[in-house]
Design an enzyme around this catalytic site. Structure first.
Site, PDB file in Angstrom:
ATOM      1  N   HIS A   1       0.852  -1.192   0.000  1.00 49.55           N
ATOM      2  CA  HIS A   1       0.000   0.000   0.000  1.00 49.55           C
ATOM      3  C   HIS A   1       0.885   1.239   0.000  1.00 49.55           C
ATOM      4  CE1 HIS A   1      -2.893   3.005   1.518  1.00 49.55           C
ATOM      5  NE2 HIS A   1      -3.794   2.245   0.941  1.00 49.55           N
TER       6      HIS A   1
ATOM      7  N   ASP B   1      -7.992  -4.501  -0.483  1.00 50.19           N
ATOM      8  CA  ASP B   1      -8.443  -5.172  -1.702  1.00 50.19           C
ATOM      9  C   ASP B   1      -8.205  -6.679  -1.644  1.00 50.19           C
ATOM     10  OD1 ASP B   1      -9.296  -2.877  -3.093  1.00 50.19           O
ATOM     11  OD2 ASP B   1      -7.235  -2.371  -3.559  1.00 50.19           O
TER      12      ASP B   1
END
Length: 453
Positions: free
Chosen positions: A331, A390
């Site tokens: 991320h 996700d």
């Protein structure tokens, strides 16, 4: 003699080659001029471009001028997302509407305030007369995000106060879009599958007594049926995706376009365009596709060595889509952990057991554990990496029998609440138009007459 199509293809190839050759910038110049690509430092720290009171993402602390990674934390209006989630789950209630209220107005609602807010959203949860037929069914799109953006822009034509940027009017527009995004998405999907895949067309009207998550499942499924656990997991997904600070790509787009003085519908259509990208909201589809590839190419899902070897192939661009990316891992901000993924994982296992996906859940958990180790072996990492939201959200949507075409639109149904809060914040604080600098590095040239070129 070449036909016009052949000439067009030939010219496009020549011109595209010119475009490629004449737009390439020497990558070393970005370092020379200290350009912070992506508005980020090399260690992942974002360049400070604004202030907000809405969302806060924490991934490190500073000790003696050194960044020290910590388990990720996410705050909505100062409240820890874990506390918010635990609060409504403890009451066995849905949390998305409460979260919307918090993001928009800065405080947790009382029971009465929440009831009135839910009733207002229910009133707004209707598309204009003829809209489904004329705007959605007559021009079905294979990509639901594009269908939603078109629907949002069409709202401009139906709003007599479309260009009024007063807080009261913008709030009205935002509440209508929050209420209508699920309808735009689900109906867009039904139109797509009917006209492009020859499937039966189902257009179910939402029910006023249902929550946002319940209505999504109710409208999507031919028989309108869903379980409480299914609705709870979808509601949780909406809460976890609702906001992520002012710096994420689509929310920053919201600030940028709002700062120009543009209307609400143009702002939200631009945000949808940003979220559609596979580096942003579209990443969850890639996670599912990647795992389908992994399942097909790994014989023993429980064998750490076999899984690790295949992940290495993906990283080396020898497997899956050749991108060299392990989707769902890493991320831009979080390093040790993404708090949304941590929360999701606790509940995903329960759903996996109920739905008979326990073996697949164990594979996800194994990849989550091994992927950071594999990445660390082949790439220089300036900060730690871990599974992001996700990684598990896509798995949840699969277990809920939600089609891939709606994965990113569900993200949009949630994030519209955060976009709305940030648009209002930008308007209230009347900031300058956002205009960062770009350094031009091309040498000056003398104009040459067209007859002498």
């Amino acid at each position: 003699m070449e036909n016009s199509i052949g000439i067009e293809e030939k010219m496009l190839k020549i011109l595209s080659r010119k475009a490629q050759e004449n737009n390439k910038i020497n990558i070393e110049l970005f370092t020379k001029y200290q350009v912070k690509r992506g508005l980020r430092d090399i260690d992942g720290r974002g360049v400070l471009v604004g202030l907000t009171e809405i969302g806060d993402v924490r991934s490190y602390i500073v000790e003696e001028n050194e960044m020290v990674p910590i388990p990720g934390k996410l705050f909505y209006r100062g409240f820890n997302i874990s506390d918010i989630v635990n609060g409504f789950l403890k009451k066995d209630s849905f949390g998305f509407e409460e979260t919307c209220y918090l993001l928009l107005f800065g405080n947790l609602p009382t029971k009465q305030e929440l009831k009135e807010f839910e009733e207002l959203l229910s009133v707004y949860r209707n598309l204009p007369e003829g809209f489904v037929r004329d705007m959605i069914l007559k021009m079905p799109s294979k990509d639901i995000m594009n269908s939603m953006a078109r629907s949002v822009l069409a709202f401009y034509s139906l709003d007599e106060l479309a260009d009024d940027t007063s807080v009261e009017n913008v709030l009205r527009q935002c509440l209508i879009l929050i209420a209508c995004f699920p309808l735009m998405a689900v109906y867009g999907y039904q139109a797509c599958t009917h006209y492009h895949d020859n499937k039966s067309l189902f257009i179910h009207s939402p029910l006023p007594e249902l929550s946002t998550a319940e209505n999504i499942l109710y409208m999507l499924r031919p028989d309108n049926k869903y379980t409480k656990l299914e609705a709870t997991l979808l509601d949780l997904a909406l809460v976890l995706h609702a906001e992520h600070g002012g710096g994420n790509n689509s929310t920053f787009v919201t600030h940028v376009v709002t700062s120009s003085g543009s209307d609400t519908y143009s702002v939200m259509a631009a945000a949808l365009g940003s979220l559609k990208g596979p580096r942003h909201g579209g990443a969850n589809i890639k996670v599912v596709q990647m795992f389908e590839d992994i399942k097909e190419n790994i014989k023993d899902w429980t064998d750490d060595k076999e899984v690790e070897e295949y992940l290495m192939k993906i990283l080396n661009k020898e497997a899956f889509d050749g991108s060299g990316l392990i989707y769902g891992i890493g991320h831009a901000v979080y390093s040790i952990s993404d708090p949304r993924a941590v929360i999701f994982k606790k509940h995903v296992e329960k759903l996996a057991k109920e739905k008979g996906f326990e073996n697949e859940y164990n594979l996800y958990a194994k990849v989550e554990k091994l992927a950071p180790e594999v990445v660390g072996k082949v790439r220089k990492i300036y900060k730690g990496i871990s599974a992001n939201v996700d990684f598990y959200s896509a798995f949840v949507y699969r277990m809920l029998d939600i089609p891939q075409e709606l994965f990113t639109p569900i993200f949009a149904m949630s994030r519209i609440s955060g976009w709305s809060a940030h648009r209002i914040e930008e308007i209230v604080n009347a900031g300058k138009i956002i205009r960062p600098a770009y350094k031009n590095i091309i040498k000056r040239k003398e104009y040459i007459d067209i007859d002498e070129r």
